[in-house]
Design a protein around this motif. Structure first.
Motif, mmCIF file in Angstrom:
data_model
loop_
_atom_site.group_PDB
_atom_site.id
_atom_site.type_symbol
_atom_site.label_atom_id
_atom_site.label_comp_id
_atom_site.label_asym_id
_atom_site.label_seq_id
_atom_site.Cartn_x
_atom_site.Cartn_y
_atom_site.Cartn_z
ATOM 1 N N HIS A 169 0.854 -1.189 0.000
ATOM 2 C CA HIS A 169 0.000 0.000 0.000
ATOM 3 C C HIS A 169 0.893 1.242 0.000
ATOM 4 N N GLY A 170 0.326 2.378 -0.350
ATOM 5 C CA GLY A 170 1.141 3.576 -0.471
ATOM 6 C C GLY A 170 2.156 3.393 -1.586
ATOM 7 N N HIS A 171 3.410 3.748 -1.313
ATOM 8 C CA HIS A 171 4.451 3.611 -2.329
ATOM 9 C C HIS A 171 4.623 2.157 -2.757
ATOM 10 N N GLY A 172 4.340 1.226 -1.858
ATOM 11 C CA GLY A 172 4.487 -0.181 -2.207
ATOM 12 C C GLY A 172 3.650 -0.613 -3.384
ATOM 13 N N ARG A 173 2.535 0.082 -3.620
ATOM 14 C CA ARG A 173 1.694 -0.281 -4.757
ATOM 15 C C ARG A 173 2.438 -0.101 -6.074
ATOM 16 N N SER A 174 3.380 0.828 -6.121
ATOM 17 C CA SER A 174 4.142 1.034 -7.363
ATOM 18 C C SER A 174 4.959 -0.209 -7.702
ATOM 19 N N HIS A 175 5.391 -0.937 -6.685
ATOM 20 C CA HIS A 175 6.138 -2.166 -6.946
ATOM 21 C C HIS A 175 5.213 -3.245 -7.515
ATOM 22 N N TYR B 31 0.525 14.052 6.716
ATOM 23 C CA TYR B 31 1.601 13.175 6.221
ATOM 24 C C TYR B 31 2.398 12.601 7.385
ATOM 25 N N TRP B 32 2.625 13.418 8.402
ATOM 26 C CA TRP B 32 3.424 12.974 9.538
ATOM 27 C C TRP B 32 2.630 12.078 10.492
ATOM 28 N N ARG B 33 1.391 11.804 10.137
ATOM 29 C CA ARG B 33 0.576 10.854 10.920
ATOM 30 C C ARG B 33 0.179 9.648 10.074
ATOM 31 N N ARG B 34 0.911 9.423 8.971
ATOM 32 C CA ARG B 34 0.520 8.369 8.032
ATOM 33 C C ARG B 34 0.760 6.972 8.576
ATOM 34 N N PRO C 79 2.521 4.709 12.414
ATOM 35 C CA PRO C 79 3.053 4.887 13.771
ATOM 36 C C PRO C 79 4.504 5.350 13.802
ATOM 37 N N TRP C 80 5.288 5.074 12.745
ATOM 38 C CA TRP C 80 6.699 5.452 12.751
ATOM 39 C C TRP C 80 6.965 6.761 12.003
ATOM 40 N N ALA C 81 5.930 7.369 11.425
ATOM 41 C CA ALA C 81 6.123 8.599 10.659
ATOM 42 C C ALA C 81 6.634 9.727 11.559
ATOM 43 N N GLY C 82 7.642 10.437 11.078
ATOM 44 C CA GLY C 82 8.187 11.573 11.823
ATOM 45 C C GLY C 82 8.975 11.195 13.059
ATOM 46 N N ARG C 83 9.328 9.926 13.191
ATOM 47 C CA ARG C 83 10.052 9.462 14.378
ATOM 48 C C ARG C 83 11.547 9.364 14.098
ATOM 49 N N PRO D 39 9.977 3.073 20.138
ATOM 50 C CA PRO D 39 9.902 3.106 21.603
ATOM 51 C C PRO D 39 10.995 2.302 22.297
ATOM 52 N N ASP D 40 11.487 1.240 21.641
ATOM 53 C CA ASP D 40 12.532 0.425 22.268
ATOM 54 C C ASP D 40 13.940 0.884 21.896
ATOM 55 N N GLY D 41 14.065 2.041 21.252
ATOM 56 C CA GLY D 41 15.377 2.592 20.954
ATOM 57 C C GLY D 41 15.917 2.307 19.572
ATOM 58 N N GLY D 42 15.173 1.566 18.757
ATOM 59 C CA GLY D 42 15.623 1.313 17.392
ATOM 60 C C GLY D 42 15.561 2.572 16.541
ATOM 61 N N VAL D 43 16.333 2.601 15.478
ATOM 62 C CA VAL D 43 16.408 3.783 14.615
ATOM 63 C C VAL D 43 15.302 3.754 13.571
ATOM 64 N N VAL D 44 14.608 4.885 13.401
ATOM 65 C CA VAL D 44 13.592 5.037 12.366
ATOM 66 C C VAL D 44 14.087 5.967 11.262
ATOM 67 N N ALA D 45 14.521 7.168 11.637
ATOM 68 C CA ALA D 45 15.113 8.128 10.690
ATOM 69 C C ALA D 45 14.150 8.529 9.584
ATOM 70 N N ASP D 46 12.922 8.864 9.946
ATOM 71 C CA ASP D 46 11.957 9.296 8.941
ATOM 72 C C ASP D 46 11.949 10.821 8.845
#
Length: 371
Positions: free
Chosen positions: A13-19, A158-161, A163-167, A171-178
């Motif tokens: 879904h989203g950008h994945g649909r292009s694939h 867009y920043w609410r698209r 759970p990881w958007a804009g993060r 929560p457990d310290g992993g990197v998102v970098a969005d």
């Protein structure tokens, strides 16, 4: 492997649909056999198996090619799992969130005898080589530096698209970098690095970041950075999704006898030699990343965007993640535009200041931007 590589796509879904569309458009060249998405598969041929979980698809579908368009923190683990299952991988950008992950995925690919293509579509264009050729030919004199400008408009929604958007982190310290630099406008950085010839993490000598945000998010939406290379020109980038409108992003080549703009989404190189009345514009072809990976899987042809060519970008991403939290743009420097049901935060003067970053090779802070 059959003459038609078996393809599975995680995240449709989203950008994945292009694939999905790309796989179906290739017709007899590949066979789309499976997709995975917790929201369901959407509109698909009846023969395509639908999984709710990416790992389950990788374990069960016997794929020749796995396309991973999943949340950024999942990329490395899923890529390794796909490689170990015997599949080649098309990994969406940003491919990984650290140099350590980059090396881990690369090692898994080598151990499995499989390859990883990265979803930087702009790097699959002959325009990157065309820009390099312009520089090496002296068409704009000696190259003084490379700039990059990305000015887009993204709504608060867009920043609410997801759970990881804009993060910055999970929560457990992993990197998102969005953030603007590392996700929506990552192609600008990757293309500038490719033109400069920077591939490995070690090709990057130093990075100065100036990260800012106008939206209520953890990561950056209005940023600049200067990248110094071990061998090659300095790169200065201004990347923002708080512009009043979407501009066509570009990489600037500033020379001693002229300049050029490479519009990487259009595969167009516009050359303006000093003294010329008008610029000259050159158009280039690009290959589709899935078609290119399918050819590689069948016959071993070189990949357009192999993982090993994106190590310098990963070094930049790692530096962005390690930077101090983005500074909040003062409210009197932000206006709010409404379009339909969406609200857009716009930073005053971001277009002009971004152009100066690219032209002068200095950050917003260096230039004295009033934010």
């Amino acid at each position: 492997m059959s003459a038609r590589p078996r393809v599975g796509i995680a995240g449709v879904h989203g950008h994945g649909r292009s694939h999905v569309e790309a796989a179906l458009a290739l017709g007899a060249e590949v066979e789309l056999v499976a997709v995975a998405d917790p929201r369901g598969g959407g509109e698909l041929p009846a023969s395509v198996r639908v999984f709710a979980d990416a790992a389950a698809m990788l374990d069960a579908a016997e794929l020749d090619i796995a396309i991973l368009s999943t949340p950024i923190p999942t990329h490395a683990d899923l890529a390794v799992r796909a490689l170990e299952s015997g599949a080649h991988v098309l990994l969406e950008k940003p491919p990984v969130v650290s140099i350590a992950e980059h090396r881990r995925v690369d090692a898994a690919a080598r151990a499995a005898g499989r390859s990883v293509q990265v979803g930087f579509q702009s790097l699959a264009s002959a325009g990157v080589a065309g820009a390099r050729d312009l520089v090496s030919s002296g068409g704009i004199g000696d190259l003084e530096h490379i700039g990059a400008v990305g000015l887009w408009s993204r709504s608060e929604e867009y920043w609410r698209r997801s759970p990881w958007a804009g993060r910055r982190r999970t929560p457990d310290g992993g990197v998102v970098a969005d953030g603007a630099v590392t996700n929506p406008l990552a192609h600008a950085v990757a293309t500038a690095l490719a033109i400069a010839g920077a591939r490995e993490p070690g090709d990057v000598r130093g990075i100065r970041t100036d990260l800012r945000r106008a939206n209520d998010i953890e990561t950056d939406d209005t940023s600049s950075l200067v990248i110094d290379l071990e061998s090659g020109p300095r790169i200065a980038a201004a990347l923002s999704v708080t512009a009043p409108r979407r501009h066509e992003p570009y990489v600037l080549l500033r020379g001693s006898r002229g300049h050029a703009l490479y519009f990487y989404t259009l595969d167009l190189l516009q050359v303006q030699p000093s003294g010329a009345a008008l610029p000259r514009t050159y158009e280039f072809a690009r290959v589709g990343l899935l078609a290119d990976l399918a050819d590689h899987a069948r016959s071993g042809t070189p990949l357009a965007v192999p993982l090993e060519a994106t190590g310098a970008f990963t070094a930049v991403l790692e530096a962005v993640v390690a930077s101090p939290e983005p500074a909040v743009v003062a409210s009197d420097q932000v206006t709010v535009a409404v379009s339909g049901e969406e609200r857009f935060r716009v930073v005053r003067g971001v277009e002009e200041w971004s152009e100066r970053v690219a032209w002068e090779a200095r950050t917003f802070a260096d230039l004295g931007a009033p934010w």
